[in-house]
Scaffold this motif. Sequence first.
Motif, PDB file in Angstrom:
ATOM      1  N   ALA A  17       0.835  -1.207   0.000  1.00 31.24           N
ATOM      2  CA  ALA A  17       0.000   0.000   0.000  1.00 31.24           C
ATOM      3  C   ALA A  17       0.869   1.255   0.000  1.00 31.24           C
ATOM      4  O   ALA A  17       0.613   2.210  -0.752  1.00 31.24           O
ATOM      5  CB  ALA A  17      -0.943  -0.011   1.198  1.00 31.24           C
ATOM      6  N   PHE A  18       1.913   1.271   0.828  1.00 32.07           N
ATOM      7  CA  PHE A  18       2.808   2.421   0.929  1.00 32.07           C
ATOM      8  C   PHE A  18       3.552   2.658  -0.379  1.00 32.07           C
ATOM      9  O   PHE A  18       3.497   3.744  -0.965  1.00 32.07           O
ATOM     10  CB  PHE A  18       3.799   2.199   2.076  1.00 32.07           C
ATOM     11  CG  PHE A  18       4.805   3.306   2.245  1.00 32.07           C
ATOM     12  CD1 PHE A  18       4.457   4.459   2.925  1.00 32.07           C
ATOM     13  CD2 PHE A  18       6.089   3.186   1.737  1.00 32.07           C
ATOM     14  CE1 PHE A  18       5.385   5.486   3.096  1.00 32.07           C
ATOM     15  CE2 PHE A  18       7.020   4.200   1.906  1.00 32.07           C
ATOM     16  CZ  PHE A  18       6.663   5.359   2.585  1.00 32.07           C
ATOM     17  N   TYR A  19       4.270   1.647  -0.869  1.00 34.29           N
ATOM     18  CA  TYR A  19       5.121   1.844  -2.039  1.00 34.29           C
ATOM     19  C   TYR A  19       4.334   2.003  -3.338  1.00 34.29           C
ATOM     20  O   TYR A  19       4.805   2.670  -4.259  1.00 34.29           O
ATOM     21  CB  TYR A  19       6.164   0.727  -2.151  1.00 34.29           C
ATOM     22  CG  TYR A  19       7.340   0.993  -1.251  1.00 34.29           C
ATOM     23  CD1 TYR A  19       8.251   1.999  -1.547  1.00 34.29           C
ATOM     24  CD2 TYR A  19       7.524   0.269  -0.085  1.00 34.29           C
ATOM     25  CE1 TYR A  19       9.324   2.265  -0.711  1.00 34.29           C
ATOM     26  CE2 TYR A  19       8.597   0.531   0.757  1.00 34.29           C
ATOM     27  CZ  TYR A  19       9.481   1.533   0.429  1.00 34.29           C
ATOM     28  OH  TYR A  19      10.544   1.802   1.254  1.00 34.29           O
ATOM     29  N   THR A  20       3.161   1.433  -3.451  1.00 35.55           N
ATOM     30  CA  THR A  20       2.367   1.646  -4.660  1.00 35.55           C
ATOM     31  C   THR A  20       2.009   3.123  -4.787  1.00 35.55           C
ATOM     32  O   THR A  20       2.083   3.695  -5.881  1.00 35.55           O
ATOM     33  CB  THR A  20       1.120   0.754  -4.646  1.00 35.55           C
ATOM     34  OG1 THR A  20       1.557  -0.625  -4.660  1.00 35.55           O
ATOM     35  CG2 THR A  20       0.244   0.996  -5.869  1.00 35.55           C
ATOM     36  N   LYS A  21       1.665   3.763  -3.685  1.00 35.64           N
ATOM     37  CA  LYS A  21       1.369   5.200  -3.732  1.00 35.64           C
ATOM     38  C   LYS A  21       2.633   6.020  -3.917  1.00 35.64           C
ATOM     39  O   LYS A  21       2.682   6.934  -4.748  1.00 35.64           O
ATOM     40  CB  LYS A  21       0.633   5.623  -2.471  1.00 35.64           C
ATOM     41  CG  LYS A  21      -0.772   5.065  -2.419  1.00 35.64           C
ATOM     42  CD  LYS A  21      -1.586   5.752  -1.370  1.00 35.64           C
ATOM     43  CE  LYS A  21      -2.868   5.046  -1.162  1.00 35.64           C
ATOM     44  NZ  LYS A  21      -4.010   5.397  -1.775  1.00 35.64           N
ATOM     45  N   GLY A  27       5.897   7.293 -11.430  1.00 33.82           N
ATOM     46  CA  GLY A  27       5.394   6.653 -12.639  1.00 33.82           C
ATOM     47  C   GLY A  27       5.360   5.141 -12.593  1.00 33.82           C
ATOM     48  O   GLY A  27       4.981   4.504 -13.575  1.00 33.82           O
ATOM     49  N   ALA A  28       5.745   4.539 -11.474  1.00 35.53           N
ATOM     50  CA  ALA A  28       5.683   3.074 -11.363  1.00 35.53           C
ATOM     51  C   ALA A  28       4.241   2.642 -11.143  1.00 35.53           C
ATOM     52  O   ALA A  28       3.476   3.327 -10.467  1.00 35.53           O
ATOM     53  CB  ALA A  28       6.563   2.595 -10.211  1.00 35.53           C
ATOM     54  N   GLY A  29       3.876   1.515 -11.701  1.00 34.58           N
ATOM     55  CA  GLY A  29       2.531   0.984 -11.530  1.00 34.58           C
ATOM     56  C   GLY A  29       2.473  -0.034 -10.407  1.00 34.58           C
ATOM     57  O   GLY A  29       3.337  -0.076  -9.531  1.00 34.58           O
ATOM     58  N   GLU A  30       1.457  -0.850 -10.446  1.00 37.55           N
ATOM     59  CA  GLU A  30       1.278  -1.919  -9.452  1.00 37.55           C
ATOM     60  C   GLU A  30       2.466  -2.884  -9.524  1.00 37.55           C
ATOM     61  O   GLU A  30       3.012  -3.142 -10.598  1.00 37.55           O
ATOM     62  CB  GLU A  30      -0.001  -2.704  -9.740  1.00 37.55           C
ATOM     63  CG  GLU A  30      -1.267  -1.946  -9.434  1.00 37.55           C
ATOM     64  CD  GLU A  30      -1.551  -1.870  -7.945  1.00 37.55           C
ATOM     65  OE1 GLU A  30      -1.291  -2.848  -7.217  1.00 37.55           O
ATOM     66  OE2 GLU A  30      -2.029  -0.802  -7.509  1.00 37.55           O
TER      67      GLU A  30
END
Length: 130
Positions: A17-21, A27-30
């Motif tokens: 949750a932290f790193y996805t945001k 510009g990184a996705g899931e």
Amino acid sequence: MLNHIMIGSNDIERSKAFYTKVLGVLGAGEPMAHVNDTGQTRLFYIHNGDTFSISEPINGEPANCANGFTIGFKCDSLDQVKELHDVAVANGGTTCEDPPGPREGSMGVMNLCYFTDPDGHKICGIHRPG
């Protein structure tokens, strides 16, 4: 020179949750999730040819941080440095060192921010103007 960076996490869903945001700012996705042969979940954020990974520790011991260890993410502007910091803090990170902004030093001016992730890993956002 580097293929990837992998850090440990004591709560892989919290880290996701932290790193996805946070990495979404860059510009990184899931992430690609993978469970290895011994049952640990790993997350792989792949963007612009770089890989940042998070893993449940293979040895079964708690994940911990190394003193003096910092991961630096390249940013495109001072605004992106500030946004990276603000998104991190809004999602469970903790600010550290000086507020985000330009720093003058022997290596010239750099736009920097520093924060720790929920597991205590120190992260830097960096933009080198010019």
